[in-house]
Design a protein around this motif. Sequence first.
Motif, short mmCIF file in Angstrom:
data_model
loop_
_atom_site.label_atom_id
_atom_site.label_comp_id
_atom_site.label_asym_id
_atom_site.label_seq_id
_atom_site.Cartn_x
_atom_site.Cartn_y
_atom_site.Cartn_z
N GLY A 258 0.66 -1.06 0.21
CA GLY A 258 0.36 -0.19 -0.27
C GLY A 258 0.72 1.44 -0.45
O GLY A 258 2.41 0.83 0.07
N PRO A 259 0.40 2.71 0.01
CA PRO A 259 -1.33 2.57 -0.64
C PRO A 259 -1.58 2.08 -1.93
O PRO A 259 -0.98 2.44 -2.80
N LEU A 260 -2.37 0.97 -1.50
CA LEU A 260 -2.66 0.58 -3.70
C LEU A 260 -3.18 1.34 -4.53
O LEU A 260 -2.96 1.50 -5.45
N HIS A 261 -3.52 3.04 -4.34
CA HIS A 261 -4.17 3.37 -5.05
C HIS A 261 -3.34 4.11 -5.85
O HIS A 261 -2.74 4.68 -7.12
N GLY A 262 -2.33 4.76 -4.75
CA GLY A 262 -0.56 5.36 -4.89
C GLY A 262 0.17 4.25 -6.43
O GLY A 262 0.80 4.88 -6.87
N LEU A 263 -0.09 3.15 -5.59
CA LEU A 263 0.84 2.22 -6.08
C LEU A 263 0.21 2.19 -8.11
O LEU A 263 1.24 1.51 -8.53
N SER A 264 -1.13 2.32 -8.16
CA SER A 264 -1.80 1.78 -9.04
C SER A 264 -1.15 2.69 -9.74
O SER A 264 -1.02 3.19 -11.07
N THR A 265 -1.57 4.05 -9.14
CA THR A 265 -0.90 5.48 -10.13
C THR A 265 0.27 5.35 -10.96
O THR A 265 0.47 6.12 -12.05
N VAL A 266 1.26 4.77 -10.11
CA VAL A 266 2.35 5.10 -10.05
C VAL A 266 3.08 3.45 -11.25
O VAL A 266 3.84 3.92 -12.38
N ARG A 267 1.85 2.61 -11.40
CA ARG A 267 2.96 1.57 -11.61
C ARG A 267 2.60 1.54 -13.02
O ARG A 267 2.45 0.54 -14.55
N ILE A 268 1.08 1.46 -12.99
CA ILE A 268 0.04 1.37 -14.42
C ILE A 268 0.32 2.72 -15.04
O ILE A 268 -0.37 3.90 -15.54
N ASN A 269 2.16 2.79 -16.17
CA ASN A 269 1.87 4.08 -17.03
C ASN A 269 1.67 5.36 -16.81
O ASN A 269 1.25 6.37 -17.43
N ASP A 270 2.07 5.25 -15.27
CA ASP A 270 1.87 7.19 -14.36
C ASP A 270 0.46 7.88 -14.86
O ASP A 270 0.34 8.98 -15.13
N LEU A 271 -0.38 6.85 -15.41
CA LEU A 271 -1.66 7.33 -15.84
C LEU A 271 -2.79 6.88 -13.71
O LEU A 271 -2.56 6.45 -13.26
N ILE A 272 -3.88 7.58 -13.78
CA ILE A 272 -4.90 6.94 -13.58
C ILE A 272 -5.32 5.11 -13.37
O ILE A 272 -6.70 5.86 -14.37
N PRO A 273 -5.65 4.67 -12.62
CA PRO A 273 -6.16 3.65 -12.95
C PRO A 273 -7.02 3.72 -12.98
O PRO A 273 -8.22 4.58 -12.33
N LEU A 274 -8.43 3.38 -13.77
CA LEU A 274 -9.74 3.39 -14.31
C LEU A 274 -10.50 2.48 -13.49
O LEU A 274 -11.17 3.11 -13.20
N ALA A 275 -9.75 1.41 -12.43
CA ALA A 275 -10.96 0.82 -11.17
C ALA A 275 -10.54 2.17 -10.17
O ALA A 275 -11.28 1.98 -9.61
N SER A 276 -9.66 2.94 -9.76
CA SER A 276 -9.18 3.58 -9.05
C SER A 276 -9.99 4.67 -8.03
O SER A 276 -10.27 4.86 -6.91
N GLY A 277 -11.16 5.17 -9.36
CA GLY A 277 -12.29 6.54 -8.78
C GLY A 277 -13.25 6.22 -7.57
O GLY A 277 -13.78 4.61 -7.61
N GLU A 278 -13.98 7.05 -6.99
CA GLU A 278 -14.60 5.81 -6.04
C GLU A 278 -16.07 6.14 -6.82
O GLU A 278 -17.28 6.01 -6.61
N ASN A 279 -15.77 6.33 -7.91
CA ASN A 279 -17.47 6.19 -8.76
C ASN A 279 -18.05 5.00 -9.44
O ASN A 279 -18.56 4.64 -10.14
N ILE A 280 -16.77 4.10 -8.46
CA ILE A 280 -17.38 2.38 -9.16
C ILE A 280 -18.44 2.05 -9.21
O ILE A 280 -18.92 1.19 -9.65
N LEU A 281 -18.75 2.62 -7.80
CA LEU A 281 -20.16 2.22 -7.30
C LEU A 281 -21.38 3.24 -7.26
O LEU A 281 -22.71 2.83 -6.78
N TRP A 282 -20.54 4.15 -7.16
CA TRP A 282 -21.83 5.56 -6.11
C TRP A 282 -21.25 6.71 -7.86
O TRP A 282 -20.11 6.63 -8.44
N LYS A 283 -22.18 7.46 -7.98
CA LYS A 283 -22.55 8.42 -8.78
C LYS A 283 -21.81 9.71 -8.24
O LYS A 283 -22.34 10.08 -7.19
N GLU A 284 -20.46 10.22 -8.77
CA GLU A 284 -20.14 11.38 -7.94
C GLU A 284 -20.88 12.12 -8.74
O GLU A 284 -21.17 12.55 -9.58
N ASP A 285 -20.70 14.04 -7.82
CA ASP A 285 -20.85 14.86 -7.34
C ASP A 285 -19.51 15.35 -8.49
O ASP A 285 -19.08 16.60 -7.22
N THR A 286 -18.96 16.31 -9.22
CA THR A 286 -18.15 16.48 -9.74
C THR A 286 -18.06 18.16 -9.90
O THR A 286 -17.24 18.45 -10.06
N SER A 287 -19.26 18.64 -9.65
CA SER A 287 -19.15 19.86 -9.43
C SER A 287 -18.49 20.15 -8.13
O SER A 287 -18.22 22.02 -7.86
#
Length: 496
Positions: A258-287
């Motif tokens: 850990g932190p797994l969310h940080g490790l994912s960001t570093v190792r997967i081509n320095d991109l935000i991993p597609l499954a890292s966001g809180e939006n996987i089960l809940w609809k986010e209010d990005t406003s």
Amino acid sequence: MEQTQPRVPHVVLLPFPSLGHIKPMLSLAELLSHASFQVTFLNPQQIHDRLLLSMDMPAFHRRHPEFEFLSMPDPVRPSRDRPPPGLFSLHDKILSLGSVIKPALGELLISFNQEKGRRQPATCIIADGLLSSPVIDVSEQFEIPFFPLRTLSACCIWAYFNLPKLVEEGDVPFQVADEDMDKLVTCIPGLENVVRRRDLPGIFRIKRANDPALESFINDQTLVLPRASGLILNTFDELEAPVIAKLGSHFTKVYTVGPLHGLSTVRINDLIPLASGENILWKEDTSCMTWLDSQLSNSVIFVSFGSVIILTRDQMFELWHGLVNCGKPFLWVIREDSVIGEDGPSLILGKLKDMTGDKGLLVSWAPQEQVLTHPAIGGFLTHSGWNSTLESIFAGVPMICWPAIGDQQMNSRFVSDVWKIGFDMKDSCDRSLIEKLVRDLMEDKREEIMKSVNEIKKLAHEAVKEGGSSFCNLDKLIDDIRLRSHLAHNNSEGKK
């Protein structure tokens, strides 16, 4: 002799069906997929359907073509009103899940063994530690290694392992109303001068030590763990080294990744991993991100109590008054199902929004990782769930902890008194205390607390970068799974 191609490792992952458990498991699954493993992610049907709806599946499969989401039947739960979160509802959920996991997982493993297509037989199973009992039985039946992922802090797991000592010393059971809650607990090795009775995991707040639900939880989700091939933890060595070393005496191997969310960001081509966001089960209010853009640097207190915690009307209004009285703008996440009271959730939320005006912003859900890294955020009022704690550490945001259940009581104690990166207000919900702690965090004691926050943030980032402890431990896990796949392949070839 003709050389056969080595078998591609195939990992089957089973998260516990709750957002705080699915999120780190999905990050780990992405990391294994990125290592060219075949990945099967198994969920009850309802969770499976929500994942498919909430995620951008075409984009996900373009990045992870060997990643497959599969479903199993939904467990049948007792037909009664939703109980408050706690040991008994958790116990019911685990039991009902166990009744469907064994047959579903067994059938799935048989199908992989019989399949002649691209899917290899399963190399190993990674399941949430709460599901250890049914999963380890299946893994031993099929002679497949099992690695539990515990999605809570190492210090809390260590407390679970020491329950027999706690009972023997009379520290458990206890109840808030009639016990000395500030009495130091001295029988947990390594934590003798750290933990008070009120800091013990929430499931220990019971009437009797031989409670069937507690006994089942400890036996089936903790004491069974050493039968596994290794333990995976979403923490990092530099944060919990003494306790991790204690746990290491119970396991063949411990992988701190850990932190797994940080490790994912570093190792997967320095991109935000597609499954890292809180939006996987809940609809986010990005406003809320646009609103944060209009606020001054380090001026906003972010408030969120996760995806499970339920508050009473009185608690809501005490929190609100404390936030307003401190004079700081606040961003408060309030789920529609998180409020109970005679007025009804919609009326309570409506009244709070009307009263708030331009003092702050209330949203139903927010992209928490993005919020915590926004320059306007100066502090985090949190339930001390382990994901939130790690995300706050990684973002360098100090915390005010208001824990409710599970490992949150232990986490909040370590935040305040061991790591010194926040304040703990457990077992209290008083507007004057909230106002004081927000002022301390944002003004009076900020310089002092930010020294510790920045030091631990640096350690967290070093752990996940190349050569760091978590980066290297993930490589060890990947190598061990590859080795097991290679051995299994050679054994199967030898039997032909």
